[in-house]
Scaffold this motif. Structure first.
Motif, PDB file in Angstrom:
ATOM      1  N   ALA A   1      10.950  21.577  11.703  1.00  0.00           N
ATOM      2  CA  ALA A   1      11.417  21.182  10.375  1.00  0.00           C
ATOM      3  C   ALA A   1      12.913  20.950  10.410  1.00  0.00           C
ATOM      4  O   ALA A   1      13.628  21.475  11.275  1.00  0.00           O
ATOM      5  CB  ALA A   1      11.066  22.251   9.334  1.00  0.00           C
ATOM      6  N   ALA A   2      13.399  20.169   9.462  1.00  0.00           N
ATOM      7  CA  ALA A   2      14.831  19.943   9.321  1.00  0.00           C
ATOM      8  C   ALA A   2      15.490  21.200   8.775  1.00  0.00           C
ATOM      9  O   ALA A   2      14.824  22.078   8.221  1.00  0.00           O
ATOM     10  CB  ALA A   2      15.070  18.764   8.384  1.00  0.00           C
TER      11      ALA A   2
ATOM     12  N   ASP B   1      16.965  21.734   6.112  1.00  0.00           N
ATOM     13  CA  ASP B   1      16.705  21.933   4.688  1.00  0.00           C
ATOM     14  C   ASP B   1      15.267  22.331   4.408  1.00  0.00           C
ATOM     15  O   ASP B   1      14.870  22.476   3.238  1.00  0.00           O
ATOM     16  CB  ASP B   1      17.060  20.674   3.902  1.00  0.00           C
ATOM     17  CG  ASP B   1      16.237  19.455   4.338  1.00  0.00           C
ATOM     18  OD1 ASP B   1      15.358  19.600   5.214  1.00  0.00           O
ATOM     19  OD2 ASP B   1      16.487  18.349   3.800  1.00  0.00           O
ATOM     20  N   GLY B   2      14.465  22.505   5.473  1.00  0.00           N
ATOM     21  CA  GLY B   2      13.080  22.920   5.300  1.00  0.00           C
ATOM     22  C   GLY B   2      12.078  21.797   5.268  1.00  0.00           C
ATOM     23  O   GLY B   2      10.858  22.050   5.246  1.00  0.00           O
ATOM     24  N   GLN B   3      12.512  20.554   5.269  1.00  0.00           N
ATOM     25  CA  GLN B   3      11.568  19.434   5.245  1.00  0.00           C
ATOM     26  C   GLN B   3      10.823  19.344   6.560  1.00  0.00           C
ATOM     27  O   GLN B   3      11.425  19.312   7.624  1.00  0.00           O
ATOM     28  CB  GLN B   3      12.310  18.128   4.969  1.00  0.00           C
ATOM     29  CG  GLN B   3      11.391  16.915   4.884  1.00  0.00           C
ATOM     30  CD  GLN B   3      12.156  15.629   4.590  1.00  0.00           C
ATOM     31  OE1 GLN B   3      13.369  15.674   4.441  1.00  0.00           O
ATOM     32  NE2 GLN B   3      11.452  14.512   4.527  1.00  0.00           N
ATOM     33  N   ARG B   4       9.515  19.289   6.476  1.00  0.00           N
ATOM     34  CA  ARG B   4       8.682  19.254   7.678  1.00  0.00           C
ATOM     35  C   ARG B   4       8.909  17.960   8.450  1.00  0.00           C
ATOM     36  O   ARG B   4       8.903  16.868   7.878  1.00  0.00           O
ATOM     37  CB  ARG B   4       7.208  19.363   7.288  1.00  0.00           C
ATOM     38  CG  ARG B   4       6.243  19.443   8.473  1.00  0.00           C
ATOM     39  CD  ARG B   4       4.814  19.418   7.965  1.00  0.00           C
ATOM     40  NE  ARG B   4       3.833  19.646   8.998  1.00  0.00           N
ATOM     41  CZ  ARG B   4       3.360  18.725   9.820  1.00  0.00           C
ATOM     42  NH1 ARG B   4       3.818  17.476   9.757  1.00  0.00           N
ATOM     43  NH2 ARG B   4       2.440  19.037  10.715  1.00  0.00           N
ATOM     44  N   LEU B   5       9.117  18.093   9.743  1.00  0.00           N
ATOM     45  CA  LEU B   5       9.263  16.925  10.609  1.00  0.00           C
ATOM     46  C   LEU B   5       7.944  16.573  11.279  1.00  0.00           C
ATOM     47  O   LEU B   5       7.461  15.454  11.154  1.00  0.00           O
ATOM     48  CB  LEU B   5      10.350  17.185  11.665  1.00  0.00           C
ATOM     49  CG  LEU B   5      11.774  17.392  11.153  1.00  0.00           C
ATOM     50  CD1 LEU B   5      12.710  17.746  12.291  1.00  0.00           C
ATOM     51  CD2 LEU B   5      12.267  16.139  10.433  1.00  0.00           C
ATOM     52  N   CYS B   6       7.381  17.522  12.017  1.00  0.00           N
ATOM     53  CA  CYS B   6       6.139  17.265  12.736  1.00  0.00           C
ATOM     54  C   CYS B   6       5.664  18.538  13.411  1.00  0.00           C
ATOM     55  O   CYS B   6       6.410  19.521  13.517  1.00  0.00           O
ATOM     56  CB  CYS B   6       6.334  16.175  13.800  1.00  0.00           C
ATOM     57  SG  CYS B   6       7.559  16.635  15.059  1.00  0.00           S
ATOM     58  N   LYS B   7       4.411  18.517  13.813  1.00  0.00           N
ATOM     59  CA  LYS B   7       3.926  19.500  14.775  1.00  0.00           C
ATOM     60  C   LYS B   7       4.286  19.003  16.165  1.00  0.00           C
ATOM     61  O   LYS B   7       4.373  17.795  16.398  1.00  0.00           O
ATOM     62  CB  LYS B   7       2.415  19.674  14.683  1.00  0.00           C
ATOM     63  CG  LYS B   7       1.952  20.776  13.761  1.00  0.00           C
ATOM     64  CD  LYS B   7       0.459  20.990  13.921  1.00  0.00           C
ATOM     65  CE  LYS B   7      -0.007  22.123  13.023  1.00  0.00           C
ATOM     66  NZ  LYS B   7      -1.469  22.369  13.189  1.00  0.00           N
TER      67      LYS B   7
ATOM     68  N   ASN C   1      19.222  20.910  16.258  1.00  0.00           N
ATOM     69  CA  ASN C   1      19.508  21.590  14.991  1.00  0.00           C
ATOM     70  C   ASN C   1      18.321  21.530  14.035  1.00  0.00           C
ATOM     71  O   ASN C   1      18.446  21.136  12.872  1.00  0.00           O
ATOM     72  CB  ASN C   1      20.756  20.996  14.330  1.00  0.00           C
ATOM     73  CG  ASN C   1      21.992  21.194  15.173  1.00  0.00           C
ATOM     74  OD1 ASN C   1      22.312  22.312  15.570  1.00  0.00           O
ATOM     75  ND2 ASN C   1      22.685  20.098  15.470  1.00  0.00           N
ATOM     76  N   VAL C   2      17.153  21.908  14.544  1.00  0.00           N
ATOM     77  CA  VAL C   2      15.951  21.974  13.725  1.00  0.00           C
ATOM     78  C   VAL C   2      15.536  23.432  13.580  1.00  0.00           C
ATOM     79  O   VAL C   2      16.135  24.333  14.172  1.00  0.00           O
ATOM     80  CB  VAL C   2      14.809  21.140  14.346  1.00  0.00           C
ATOM     81  CG1 VAL C   2      15.176  19.665  14.369  1.00  0.00           C
ATOM     82  CG2 VAL C   2      14.478  21.622  15.761  1.00  0.00           C
TER      83      VAL C   2
ATOM     84  N   ARG D   1       8.437  29.958   9.199  1.00  0.00           N
ATOM     85  CA  ARG D   1       9.535  30.835   8.797  1.00  0.00           C
ATOM     86  C   ARG D   1      10.891  30.141   8.904  1.00  0.00           C
ATOM     87  O   ARG D   1      11.917  30.722   8.551  1.00  0.00           O
ATOM     88  CB  ARG D   1       9.538  32.088   9.678  1.00  0.00           C
ATOM     89  CG  ARG D   1       8.275  32.930   9.551  1.00  0.00           C
ATOM     90  CD  ARG D   1       8.345  34.165  10.435  1.00  0.00           C
ATOM     91  NE  ARG D   1       7.132  34.963  10.335  1.00  0.00           N
ATOM     92  CZ  ARG D   1       6.931  36.103  11.001  1.00  0.00           C
ATOM     93  NH1 ARG D   1       7.878  36.562  11.821  1.00  0.00           N
ATOM     94  NH2 ARG D   1       5.806  36.767  10.849  1.00  0.00           N
ATOM     95  N   HIS D   2      10.895  28.940   9.427  1.00  0.00           N
ATOM     96  CA  HIS D   2      12.122  28.137   9.552  1.00  0.00           C
ATOM     97  C   HIS D   2      13.197  28.886  10.338  1.00  0.00           C
ATOM     98  O   HIS D   2      14.342  29.005   9.906  1.00  0.00           O
ATOM     99  CB  HIS D   2      12.646  27.735   8.176  1.00  0.00           C
ATOM    100  CG  HIS D   2      11.654  26.939   7.374  1.00  0.00           C
ATOM    101  ND1 HIS D   2      11.189  25.705   7.781  1.00  0.00           N
ATOM    102  CD2 HIS D   2      11.027  27.216   6.196  1.00  0.00           C
ATOM    103  CE1 HIS D   2      10.318  25.242   6.894  1.00  0.00           C
ATOM    104  NE2 HIS D   2      10.198  26.144   5.927  1.00  0.00           N
TER     105      HIS D   2
END
Length: 309
Positions: free
Chosen positions: A113-114, A116-122, A138-139, A144-145
């Motif tokens: 995830a980025a 800011d919590g935005q999901r990028l991918c599995k 920087n991801v 749990r981010h």
């Protein structure tokens, strides 16, 4: 080990964390110093545990003991390598708190995830072409981010397998080479089990006794590797390893040097040192000759002739 590492200097100390199952009943947890193609044991623990998978709670006391030894020596530039069985954010958080760097292989099911919590991918959603590498900087990792962390994904060949490594430092194609050093610890387990020391011939079947035996093997490994280094440093390698370039590991050079010295009444183990820095005489990559071609003669049945080697 604290005596041997006193001359290490300012070079980064590479550690490998791994486990190995003994007699289908015990699990050996091992932290080793990776040194010129070999893994020299630093801390070992034996648990009555039939699986190589252990919890982070079981790993941390072993790692804490290793950290205490290295802190005593003033060695703080440390990089830990571990396989995907140790991919746990609690372990990464502990390493971050210690100031240690790490390269750990991660599972395909983890989520990136980025910040800011935005999901990028599995991880397994990233499809790579053969010999393609992709880096994420920087991801965060998992639901749990945990982060910020850096990830390198690579597909080294036409096969389906991908390499997936998480790091606390910016990743690149070199990250895979850094992680690949971990396989030196596999050579160490091979030496202990079926190779040089034949630990599997032991009749010991309780954890405390096995741990003491493994301590003896660890001391022997350190002494032999140190002796092999001294032989090379003196320029006497070809007395026990006749190849033009080094063809044996420092462990086996040390073993041959000890046998040679004892047969002539000479002193051994006069120094105990592991030097930091690059290997002045790396192991040569000798290639085996190709197999001899086969000739087949059909006379009602099949006969295969191999020309003499």
């Amino acid at each position: 080990m604290t005596r041997a590492l006193r001359g290490w200097g300012e070079h980064t100390l590479i550690l490998a964390l791994d486990t190995s199952v003994l007699f289908e009943k015990f699990c050996l947890i091992r932290v080793s110093v990776l040194f010129r193609g070999r893994a020299v044991p630093l801390v070992s623990r034996v648990l009555e545990h039939s699986s190589a998978q252990v919890s982070t709670a079981q790993l941390l006391p072993v790692l804490a003991e290793a950290k205490g030894m290295l802190d005593f020596l003033g060695l703080h530039e440390v990089r830990l390598l571990a396989d995907r069985g140790f991919c746990d954010t609690a372990l990464m958080a502990w390493l971050r708190h210690c100031g240690w760097h790490y390269r750990i292989r991660i599972k395909s099911s983890l989520i990136l995830a980025a910040p800011d919590g935005q999901r990028l991918c599995k991880v397994n959603e990233v499809r790579l072409s053969p010999r393609e590498t992709r880096c994420f900087h920087n991801v965060t990792l998992t639901g749990r981010h945990f982060g910020p962390i850096h990830v390198a994904l690579g597909r080294p060949s036409d096969g389906p397998e991908q390499w997936q490594v998480v790091s606390d430092e910016a990743t690149s194609i070199e990250t895979f080479a850094e992680y690949g050093e971990r396989f030196q610890i596999e050579e160490g387990f091979l030496d202990e089990k079926s190779g040089l020391f034949r630990l599997e011939d032991s009749r010991l079947r309780d954890a405390a006794s096995l741990e003491r035996l493994i301590l003896v093997v660890a001391v022997a490994t350190l002494l032999l590797v140190s002796e092999g280094i001294e032989v090379v440093q003196r320029g006497d390698r070809r007395v026990v390893d006749p190849h033009w370039q080094r063809g044996l590991s420092y462990l086996k050079i040390g073993l041959r040097a000890v046998q040679y010295a004892l047969s002539r009444g000479r002193a051994v183990f006069t120094r105990l040192t592991l030097y930091g820095g690059s290997d002045p005489e790396p192991l040569s990559g000798r290639k085996r000759p190709p197999p001899a071609p086969q000739r087949t003669l059909e006379v009602g049945w099949k006969l295969v002739f191999r020309p003499p080697s």
